[in-house]
Write a protein that holds these residues in place. Structure first.
Motif, PDB file in Angstrom:
ATOM      1  N   ASP A 144       0.822  -1.207   0.000  1.00  0.00           N
ATOM      2  CA  ASP A 144       0.000   0.000   0.000  1.00  0.00           C
ATOM      3  C   ASP A 144       0.858   1.261   0.000  1.00  0.00           C
ATOM      4  O   ASP A 144       0.462   2.289   0.535  1.00  0.00           O
ATOM      5  CB  ASP A 144      -0.925   0.003   1.223  1.00  0.00           C
ATOM      6  CG  ASP A 144      -1.966  -1.093   1.137  1.00  0.00           C
ATOM      7  OD1 ASP A 144      -2.351  -1.451   0.014  1.00  0.00           O
ATOM      8  OD2 ASP A 144      -2.390  -1.576   2.190  1.00  0.00           O
ATOM      9  N   CYS A 145       2.044   1.192  -0.565  1.00  0.00           N
ATOM     10  CA  CYS A 145       2.957   2.335  -0.591  1.00  0.00           C
ATOM     11  C   CYS A 145       2.357   3.452  -1.449  1.00  0.00           C
ATOM     12  O   CYS A 145       1.750   3.186  -2.483  1.00  0.00           O
ATOM     13  CB  CYS A 145       4.309   1.934  -1.182  1.00  0.00           C
ATOM     14  SG  CYS A 145       5.088   0.582  -0.297  1.00  0.00           S
ATOM     15  N   PRO A 146       2.558   4.711  -1.054  1.00  0.00           N
ATOM     16  CA  PRO A 146       2.020   5.814  -1.849  1.00  0.00           C
ATOM     17  C   PRO A 146       2.680   5.958  -3.213  1.00  0.00           C
ATOM     18  O   PRO A 146       2.065   6.421  -4.160  1.00  0.00           O
ATOM     19  CB  PRO A 146       2.268   7.050  -0.986  1.00  0.00           C
ATOM     20  CG  PRO A 146       3.293   6.656   0.004  1.00  0.00           C
ATOM     21  CD  PRO A 146       3.205   5.168   0.162  1.00  0.00           C
ATOM     22  N   GLU A 147       3.938   5.575  -3.320  1.00  0.00           N
ATOM     23  CA  GLU A 147       4.613   5.618  -4.615  1.00  0.00           C
ATOM     24  C   GLU A 147       5.393   4.334  -4.833  1.00  0.00           C
ATOM     25  O   GLU A 147       5.821   3.693  -3.880  1.00  0.00           O
ATOM     26  CB  GLU A 147       5.514   6.846  -4.737  1.00  0.00           C
ATOM     27  CG  GLU A 147       6.833   6.750  -4.010  1.00  0.00           C
ATOM     28  CD  GLU A 147       7.705   7.960  -4.312  1.00  0.00           C
ATOM     29  OE1 GLU A 147       8.826   7.742  -4.772  1.00  0.00           O
ATOM     30  OE2 GLU A 147       7.257   9.076  -4.092  1.00  0.00           O
ATOM     31  N   PRO A 148       5.567   3.947  -6.088  1.00  0.00           N
ATOM     32  CA  PRO A 148       6.250   2.673  -6.372  1.00  0.00           C
ATOM     33  C   PRO A 148       7.729   2.693  -5.984  1.00  0.00           C
ATOM     34  O   PRO A 148       8.347   3.756  -5.924  1.00  0.00           O
ATOM     35  CB  PRO A 148       6.092   2.504  -7.882  1.00  0.00           C
ATOM     36  CG  PRO A 148       5.422   3.708  -8.402  1.00  0.00           C
ATOM     37  CD  PRO A 148       5.099   4.608  -7.278  1.00  0.00           C
ATOM     38  N   CYS A 149       8.291   1.525  -5.761  1.00  0.00           N
ATOM     39  CA  CYS A 149       9.712   1.416  -5.435  1.00  0.00           C
ATOM     40  C   CYS A 149      10.556   1.683  -6.685  1.00  0.00           C
ATOM     41  O   CYS A 149      10.036   1.777  -7.792  1.00  0.00           O
ATOM     42  CB  CYS A 149      10.014   0.037  -4.868  1.00  0.00           C
ATOM     43  SG  CYS A 149       9.758  -1.308  -6.025  1.00  0.00           S
ATOM     44  N   ASP A 150      11.854   1.803  -6.499  1.00  0.00           N
ATOM     45  CA  ASP A 150      12.759   2.135  -7.608  1.00  0.00           C
ATOM     46  C   ASP A 150      12.723   1.086  -8.714  1.00  0.00           C
ATOM     47  O   ASP A 150      12.744   1.414  -9.898  1.00  0.00           O
ATOM     48  CB  ASP A 150      14.187   2.298  -7.097  1.00  0.00           C
ATOM     49  CG  ASP A 150      14.345   3.530  -6.202  1.00  0.00           C
ATOM     50  OD1 ASP A 150      13.512   4.457  -6.335  1.00  0.00           O
ATOM     51  OD2 ASP A 150      15.278   3.554  -5.393  1.00  0.00           O
TER      52      ASP A 150
END
Length: 75
Positions: free
Chosen positions: A47-53
């Motif tokens: 549920d992260c607000p932005e995607p990982c690298d």
């Protein structure tokens, strides 16, 4: 009994070997057959607000590939 065990083990190792050859030569990871999370309408597990690298890189690569395909279709 031992014959069944050995035959099962050999068959299992052949399947694992076949899957690993697919990964080594095509660099394609194993995927589920029924869609997994995407079948539920979710794009990512967390549920992260932005995607990982890593996901950002993958998304950029996909966008570039789509852009190149569109250029080739126009020409």
């Amino acid at each position: 009994m031992l014959t069944v065990f050995v035959a099962s083990f050999v068959l299992f190792m052949l399947v694992v070997g076949g899957m690993s050859l697919g990964y080594v030569f095509r660099r394609k990871t194993l995927q589920g057959s029924c869609g997994g999370i995407t079948a539920l309408g979710m794009e990512k597990v967390c549920d992260c607000p932005e995607p990982c690298d890593a996901r950002k890189k993958r998304m950029a690569k996909e966008a570039l590939r789509r852009e190149q395909l569109n250029k080739h279709r126009i020409l």
